[in-house]
Design a protein around this motif. Structure first.
Motif, short mmCIF file in Angstrom:
data_model
loop_
_atom_site.label_atom_id
_atom_site.label_comp_id
_atom_site.label_asym_id
_atom_site.label_seq_id
_atom_site.Cartn_x
_atom_site.Cartn_y
_atom_site.Cartn_z
N SER A 105 0.81 -1.22 0.00
CA SER A 105 0.00 0.00 0.00
C SER A 105 0.84 1.27 0.00
O SER A 105 0.40 2.30 -0.53
CB SER A 105 -0.94 0.01 1.21
N ASP A 106 2.02 1.21 0.58
CA ASP A 106 2.88 2.40 0.64
C ASP A 106 3.85 2.48 -0.53
O ASP A 106 4.66 3.40 -0.58
CB ASP A 106 3.68 2.41 1.97
N ARG A 107 3.78 1.54 -1.44
CA ARG A 107 4.69 1.53 -2.59
C ARG A 107 3.95 1.96 -3.86
O ARG A 107 2.73 1.96 -3.91
CB ARG A 107 5.27 0.13 -2.81
N GLN A 108 4.73 2.32 -4.85
CA GLN A 108 4.15 2.60 -6.17
C GLN A 108 4.07 1.30 -6.93
O GLN A 108 5.06 0.75 -7.40
CB GLN A 108 5.01 3.61 -6.93
N THR A 109 2.87 0.76 -7.06
CA THR A 109 2.66 -0.55 -7.65
C THR A 109 2.15 -0.43 -9.09
O THR A 109 1.66 0.62 -9.50
CB THR A 109 1.65 -1.36 -6.83
N SER A 110 2.27 -1.51 -9.81
CA SER A 110 1.76 -1.58 -11.17
C SER A 110 1.34 -3.01 -11.44
O SER A 110 1.67 -3.93 -10.69
CB SER A 110 2.82 -1.12 -12.18
N GLY A 111 0.61 -3.22 -12.53
CA GLY A 111 0.20 -4.55 -12.91
C GLY A 111 -0.75 -5.17 -11.89
O GLY A 111 -1.67 -4.53 -11.40
N MET A 112 -0.50 -6.44 -11.58
CA MET A 112 -1.36 -7.14 -10.62
C MET A 112 -1.31 -6.49 -9.24
O MET A 112 -2.31 -6.48 -8.51
CB MET A 112 -0.94 -8.60 -10.52
N GLY A 113 -0.16 -5.96 -8.87
CA GLY A 113 -0.04 -5.30 -7.57
C GLY A 113 -0.98 -4.11 -7.46
O GLY A 113 -1.62 -3.90 -6.42
N ALA A 114 -1.09 -3.32 -8.52
CA ALA A 114 -1.99 -2.17 -8.50
C ALA A 114 -3.45 -2.62 -8.42
O ALA A 114 -4.27 -1.99 -7.73
CB ALA A 114 -1.77 -1.32 -9.75
N ILE A 115 -3.80 -3.70 -9.14
CA ILE A 115 -5.17 -4.23 -9.09
C ILE A 115 -5.49 -4.73 -7.68
O ILE A 115 -6.57 -4.47 -7.13
CB ILE A 115 -5.33 -5.36 -10.12
N PHE A 116 -4.53 -5.43 -7.09
CA PHE A 116 -4.72 -5.95 -5.73
C PHE A 116 -4.91 -4.82 -4.72
O PHE A 116 -5.83 -4.86 -3.89
CB PHE A 116 -3.51 -6.80 -5.34
N VAL A 117 -4.08 -3.81 -4.78
CA VAL A 117 -4.16 -2.70 -3.84
C VAL A 117 -5.48 -1.94 -4.00
O VAL A 117 -6.11 -1.57 -3.00
CB VAL A 117 -2.95 -1.74 -4.03
N SER A 118 -5.93 -1.71 -5.22
CA SER A 118 -7.19 -0.99 -5.42
C SER A 118 -8.37 -1.77 -4.86
O SER A 118 -9.27 -1.19 -4.26
CB SER A 118 -7.40 -0.71 -6.92
N ALA A 119 -8.36 -3.10 -5.05
CA ALA A 119 -9.44 -3.92 -4.52
C ALA A 119 -9.43 -3.94 -2.99
O ALA A 119 -10.47 -3.79 -2.33
CB ALA A 119 -9.34 -5.33 -5.07
N MET A 120 -8.26 -4.11 -2.39
CA MET A 120 -8.16 -4.15 -0.94
C MET A 120 -8.49 -2.80 -0.31
O MET A 120 -9.10 -2.73 0.77
CB MET A 120 -6.75 -4.59 -0.53
N ARG A 121 -8.12 -1.72 -0.99
CA ARG A 121 -8.44 -0.39 -0.46
C ARG A 121 -9.96 -0.18 -0.41
O ARG A 121 -10.50 0.34 0.56
CB ARG A 121 -7.77 0.67 -1.32
#
Length: 240
Positions: free
Chosen positions: A79-95
């Protein structure tokens, strides 16, 4: 004397001399096509490196995601990192998941729709990033031959003007104009062919990467759907 002149003209026909002796319009066409070719190869190098990096990131994320680590721990890590790809999708869903439960979500259908929408928006943004500048390759690939053909027409017109001016059809008179016309055509193809090949390849690669992220989004949506049912059923069971 005529043979000597023809030999001199033949010796002087080099790529550089053809470019320097070409008319202003043909020079402009050649320079534009050379610039388009350079831009094409810059995009090719950039996309090759970027897509390789994205694939490595997807592999690394999937390895961590399916390793058995809890979703909360993984979210805190990313959550505190600049993510992309699957990581960004995961963070948006969890948020969206955490915001909804903090506000007292009661409808599983509404929560699931909000989570899916958040993942769809992120997936669309990631797909646009992957496909950035591919339109330039398509434009160069489709327009390059026609721009070169325009230079060819101008070069041939120059040859006809030389014939009319000298009143001679001698090869030494028409050769420079025809040669610069063919050179413009060659440069147009040199710019267009790699652009078309690169566009087809990178479009296919972008489609495969996007499909891979879509598959993860569907799997993660199913996981969250089960957890939503379990979490919303706990208060009901406690009340009974």
């Amino acid at each position: 004397m005529e043979q000597v002149g023809l030999a001199a003209a033949t010796t002087d026909v080099t790529l550089w001399s053809l470019f320097m002796e070409a008319g202003f319009v043909v020079k402009l066409v050649m320079l534009g096509l050379i610039g388009a070719s350079v831009w094409t190869w810059a995009i090719v190098v950039d996309k090759t490196l970027k897509y390789g990096k994205v694939r490595r990131q997807l592999d690394a994320f999937e390895q961590v995601f399916w390793s058995g680590q809890s979703l909360e721990e993984l979210y805190r890590t990313l959550s505190d990192r600049q993510t992309s790809g699957m990581g960004a999708i995961f963070v948006s869903a969890m948020r969206e998941w955490k915001k909804s439960f903090e506000r007292g979500a009661r409808s599983p259908i509404g929560l699931q729709m909000r989570i899916d929408r958040a993942m769809d928006v992120t997936l669309s943004r990631e797909s646009e990033t992957l496909e950035a500048r591919l339109g330039s390759l398509a434009t160069i690939g489709s327009a390059g031959p026609f721009v070169g053909l325009f230079g060819t027409v101008v070069g041939i017109m120059t040859s006809f003007q030389a014939i009319a001016g000298s009143k001679s059809t001698n090869l030494a008179v028409v050769a420079p104009g025809i040669a610069e016309a063919l050179l413009a055509t060659a440069i147009g193809l040199l710019a267009a062919i790699p652009a078309v090949i690169a566009y087809n390849k990178f479009s296919a690669d972008a489609g495969k990467i996007t499909a891979r992220m879509e598959g993860f989004a569907d799997e993660f949506s199913a996981i969250l759907s089960r957890q939503i049912d379990e979490k919303l059923q706990q208060p009901r069971q406690a009340a009974q």
